[in-house]
Design a protein around this motif. Structure first.
Motif, PDB file in Angstrom:
ATOM      1  N   ILE A 453     -30.341 -44.809  76.017  1.00 28.99           N
ATOM      2  CA  ILE A 453     -30.389 -43.491  75.379  1.00 28.99           C
ATOM      3  C   ILE A 453     -30.038 -43.586  73.899  1.00 28.99           C
ATOM      4  O   ILE A 453     -30.529 -42.792  73.085  1.00 28.99           O
ATOM      5  CB  ILE A 453     -29.421 -42.525  76.097  1.00 28.99           C
ATOM      6  N   LYS A 454     -29.230 -44.560  73.516  1.00 21.74           N
ATOM      7  CA  LYS A 454     -28.727 -44.630  72.139  1.00 21.74           C
ATOM      8  C   LYS A 454     -29.835 -44.669  71.089  1.00 21.74           C
ATOM      9  O   LYS A 454     -29.761 -43.945  70.093  1.00 21.74           O
ATOM     10  CB  LYS A 454     -27.801 -45.842  71.996  1.00 21.74           C
ATOM     11  N   PRO A 455     -30.903 -45.503  71.234  1.00 24.57           N
ATOM     12  CA  PRO A 455     -31.964 -45.478  70.216  1.00 24.57           C
ATOM     13  C   PRO A 455     -32.608 -44.102  70.081  1.00 24.57           C
ATOM     14  O   PRO A 455     -32.941 -43.670  68.975  1.00 24.57           O
ATOM     15  CB  PRO A 455     -32.971 -46.520  70.730  1.00 24.57           C
ATOM     16  N   TYR A 456     -32.775 -43.416  71.205  1.00 22.36           N
ATOM     17  CA  TYR A 456     -33.342 -42.072  71.172  1.00 22.36           C
ATOM     18  C   TYR A 456     -32.404 -41.116  70.434  1.00 22.36           C
ATOM     19  O   TYR A 456     -32.837 -40.351  69.568  1.00 22.36           O
ATOM     20  CB  TYR A 456     -33.580 -41.588  72.607  1.00 22.36           C
ATOM     21  N   ALA A 457     -31.114 -41.168  70.762  1.00 20.60           N
ATOM     22  CA  ALA A 457     -30.142 -40.267  70.137  1.00 20.60           C
ATOM     23  C   ALA A 457     -30.011 -40.544  68.643  1.00 20.60           C
ATOM     24  O   ALA A 457     -29.825 -39.616  67.840  1.00 20.60           O
ATOM     25  CB  ALA A 457     -28.783 -40.416  70.826  1.00 20.60           C
ATOM     26  N   THR A 458     -30.117 -41.806  68.246  1.00 21.63           N
ATOM     27  CA  THR A 458     -30.036 -42.158  66.831  1.00 21.63           C
ATOM     28  C   THR A 458     -31.256 -41.636  66.076  1.00 21.63           C
ATOM     29  O   THR A 458     -31.134 -41.052  64.994  1.00 21.63           O
ATOM     30  CB  THR A 458     -29.926 -43.685  66.668  1.00 21.63           C
ATOM     31  N   ALA A 459     -32.444 -41.852  66.652  1.00 28.61           N
ATOM     32  CA  ALA A 459     -33.676 -41.398  65.998  1.00 28.61           C
ATOM     33  C   ALA A 459     -33.743 -39.876  65.931  1.00 28.61           C
ATOM     34  O   ALA A 459     -34.319 -39.314  64.994  1.00 28.61           O
ATOM     35  CB  ALA A 459     -34.891 -41.950  66.736  1.00 28.61           C
ATOM     36  N   ARG A 460     -33.141 -39.200  66.900  1.00 31.14           N
ATOM     37  CA  ARG A 460     -33.157 -37.734  66.940  1.00 31.14           C
ATOM     38  C   ARG A 460     -32.505 -37.124  65.703  1.00 31.14           C
ATOM     39  O   ARG A 460     -32.863 -36.022  65.278  1.00 31.14           O
ATOM     40  CB  ARG A 460     -32.438 -37.281  68.211  1.00 31.14           C
ATOM     41  N   ARG A 461     -31.582 -37.827  65.092  1.00 27.23           N
ATOM     42  CA  ARG A 461     -30.949 -37.330  63.871  1.00 27.23           C
ATOM     43  C   ARG A 461     -31.945 -37.253  62.713  1.00 27.23           C
ATOM     44  O   ARG A 461     -31.740 -36.501  61.760  1.00 27.23           O
ATOM     45  CB  ARG A 461     -29.792 -38.250  63.469  1.00 27.23           C
ATOM     46  N   ALA A 462     -33.036 -38.050  62.802  1.00 25.71           N
ATOM     47  CA  ALA A 462     -34.024 -38.061  61.727  1.00 25.71           C
ATOM     48  C   ALA A 462     -35.146 -37.055  61.971  1.00 25.71           C
ATOM     49  O   ALA A 462     -35.492 -36.267  61.097  1.00 25.71           O
ATOM     50  CB  ALA A 462     -34.605 -39.468  61.561  1.00 25.71           C
ATOM     51  N   TRP A 463     -35.705 -37.058  63.198  1.00 21.78           N
ATOM     52  CA  TRP A 463     -36.831 -36.136  63.437  1.00 21.78           C
ATOM     53  C   TRP A 463     -36.385 -34.776  63.981  1.00 21.78           C
ATOM     54  O   TRP A 463     -37.177 -33.834  64.047  1.00 21.78           O
ATOM     55  CB  TRP A 463     -37.895 -36.768  64.318  1.00 21.78           C
ATOM     56  N   LEU A 464     -35.110 -34.654  64.381  1.00 20.75           N
ATOM     57  CA  LEU A 464     -34.422 -33.385  64.656  1.00 20.75           C
ATOM     58  C   LEU A 464     -34.902 -32.629  65.890  1.00 20.75           C
ATOM     59  O   LEU A 464     -34.100 -32.176  66.694  1.00 20.75           O
ATOM     60  CB  LEU A 464     -34.516 -32.437  63.443  1.00 20.75           C
ATOM     61  N   PHE A 465     -36.204 -32.437  66.071  1.00 17.09           N
ATOM     62  CA  PHE A 465     -36.677 -31.603  67.182  1.00 17.09           C
ATOM     63  C   PHE A 465     -38.117 -31.948  67.524  1.00 17.09           C
ATOM     64  O   PHE A 465     -38.812 -32.637  66.772  1.00 17.09           O
ATOM     65  CB  PHE A 465     -36.584 -30.111  66.816  1.00 17.09           C
TER      66      PHE A 465
END
Length: 540
Positions: A453-465
């Motif tokens: 899950i960590k790579p997804y959660a990290t990338a989510r900070r950039a693409w937001l939604f």
């Protein structure tokens, strides 16, 4: 009013004021406790934001062990019942020649600097004679990416026999050369171009808005809405069959991990844009024959989602203590000890510098759980059967000591709300926390799933939604493909490129068994889809 009446009235007034003062003291004491708990919560929040992200316990040299008595008791029990002995782990030094091996697969150019034939000796002016060469240094040069236009031209041939009366066909026959299908008909998109867009976002975490600028720099006007459309279309048409097969194969496993994390979807029908939706993640256990991750988008976090995802699964499920998993039938729950440990760490009081205050009960609980993890690390190379046997002795001793500590500590009076919460969490889930004793294949934590899950959660900070539910579902499909490819030591870009190039020409609707050759763990995948395992291992 008599003096006696005045005296009684004064005594009553004094008693009332005394009672009010006692009440105020109690209120102040409660407020001080609340303030202290709030300060500790703030210090722990600051520690999470700015402190070290590792969960490894740091022991200060010379510091007394907070729980030496119980540890000594546990160790004594281990020795009495033949505790396993495993050599101490030592980090392997990097092997010589790794750099040469890494560079061996790269194309090479030689830049040779020669002496001008007319050049003379710088000392005496005499003639020079070449006697050899020497290697000065080896460098790696970066060649920037470039784009090119490819025009697909199809050759057409006409039969010289048909339509001439030389055979039974009275009409002319035109035959066309076979060409591969387009990944997106009537579009400039190619398998390589779409694969790069997917790789940059879902592997490297670069949002489409940033990619738009990079494509423009390379000479291509590629709006982000076009890229989003490509990702959604290709995931629906060519990657979803792989995605669905990964899920069906995971359902055949005996041990799975599962967790969920939030995602924001702006245009979910009947919901506000700021409402949290969820990405559910399933990961195969380390002992399974396949290695895969499965992401599933849902606007809900209810147990119905978990129930639907695990309808065909019958085995051990390692999760946190989220109650939604109770609605899943035919599974045996195995709870994560890392979550218990985190609750204990959160209960440890910190000073103004964010350092632990020695002597806390939370540190005692953490130290006991650390013993459990240390034991698991010692047994990681054992077979499941032997690991189960050793757990019944060594792990059982630690668990007995831990539950005794929980019971004794819970009986104490404390104002530490976090400690009370940690103790209640452990005590309330005791049965599921001991499930790992039943089978040597079971882990004691859900860290394997959380790492996915960590790579997804990290990338989510950039693409937001995700803008739409279709986009959120495409996210789930692509993260499933990417994380499963990574787990099987595949080159993520080459694997996605391979799928987008091959899948349009496969009749997988009528022959679903053909999909098996393209799953991330398939041995039929071409060599270019695989990473160099030796180099990957040395530099991990």
């Amino acid at each position: 009013m008599t003096k006696q009446e005045e005296l009684l009235m004064l005594r009553a007034l004094v008693a009332k004021q005394k009672e009010e003062l006692e009440q105020k003291d109690k209120t102040i004491e409660k407020q001080n406790i609340r303030i202290e708990n709030m300060i500790q919560a703030l210090l722990h929040a600051r520690q999470k934001l700015f402190g070290k992200s590792t969960e490894v316990t740091e022991h200060i040299p010379g510091q007394m062990n907070l729980f030496s008595t119980t540890q000594d008791l546990a160790k004594e029990l281990f020795h009495e019942q033949k505790k396993i002995t495993v050599p101490a782990h030592q980090r392997k030094t990097r092997q010589p020649g790794v750099r040469a091996e890494m560079l061996a697969s790269l194309p090479k150019d030689i830049d040779e600097y020669i002496i001008n034939p007319e050049e003379v000796c710088s000392t005496c002016g005499g003639k020079l004679k070449v006697i050899g060469k020497r290697l000065i240094r080896t460098e790696v040069e970066f060649i920037p990416a470039r784009l090119k236009v490819v025009q697909i031209v199809q050759q057409i041939a006409k039969c010289t026999e048909c339509g001439t009366g030389k055979n039974d066909n009275p009409k002319d026959h035109f035959q066309k050369a076979a060409i591969p299908s387009s990944v997106l008909p009537h579009s400039i998109a190619t398998a390589s171009l779409v694969a790069q867009v997917m790789y940059q976002k879902f592997m490297m975490g670069i949002p489409l808005s940033r990619q738009e600028k990079e494509w423009y720099r390379l000479g291509l006007v590629l709006p982000r809405n076009n890229m989003a459309h490509w990702v959604i279309r290709c995931s629906e048409e060519w990657l979803t069959p792989i995605y669905n097969r990964i899920h069906s194969e995971l359902m055949k496993c005996d041990c799975l991990h599962m967790d969920e994390t939030r995602i924001q979807c702006n245009k979910e029908e009947g919901r506000k844009a700021s409402t949290d939706s969820f990405m559910w993640v399933i990961r195969s256990g380390a002992s399974e024959g396949i290695t895969a991750s499965y992401f599933h988008y849902s606007p809900s976090r209810s147990g119905k989602v978990a129930q639907n995802l695990l309808t065909e699964f019958k085995g051990y499920l390692t999760t946190d203590a989220y109650i939604a998993y109770e609605k899943v039938d035919n599974i045996k729950r195995n709870l994560c000890w890392a979550h218990v440990r985190r609750y204990m760490i959160e209960s440890i009081p910190l000073d103004s510098r964010g350092k632990e205050i020695p002597g806390s009960k939370g540190a005692e609980g953490r130290d006991l759980i650390d013993l459990l993890f240390k034991l698991e690390d010692e047994m990681k190379d054992l077979s499941p059967e032997i690991r189960k046997e050793k757990r019944q002795v060594a792990s059982r001793a630690i668990l007995d000591a831990f539950w005794s500590w929980v019971e004794n500590t819970s009986a104490l009076t404390t104002t530490n709300e976090k400690l009370t919460k940690a103790l209640a969490y452990a005590a309330n889930h005791k049965n599921y926390l001991e499930t790992f004793l039943e089978d040597g294949r079971l882990p004691i934590s859900n860290n394997l799933c959380e790492a996915n899950i960590k790579p997804y959660a990290t990338a989510r900070r950039a693409w937001l939604f995700a803008d739409t539910p279709k986009g959120a579902t495409a996210n789930a499909v692509l993260y499933t493909i990417v994380e499963s490819a990574k787990a099987n030591d595949l080159d993520v870009y080459e694997y996605i490129h391979h799928l987008l190039r091959i899948m349009p020409d496969i009749d997988f609707n009528n022959h679903p068994e053909m999909i098996d050759a393209y799953l991330p763990w398939s041995k039929d995948l071409p060599q270019e889809c695989r990473l160099n395992k030796r180099i990957h291992k040395e530099f991990r």
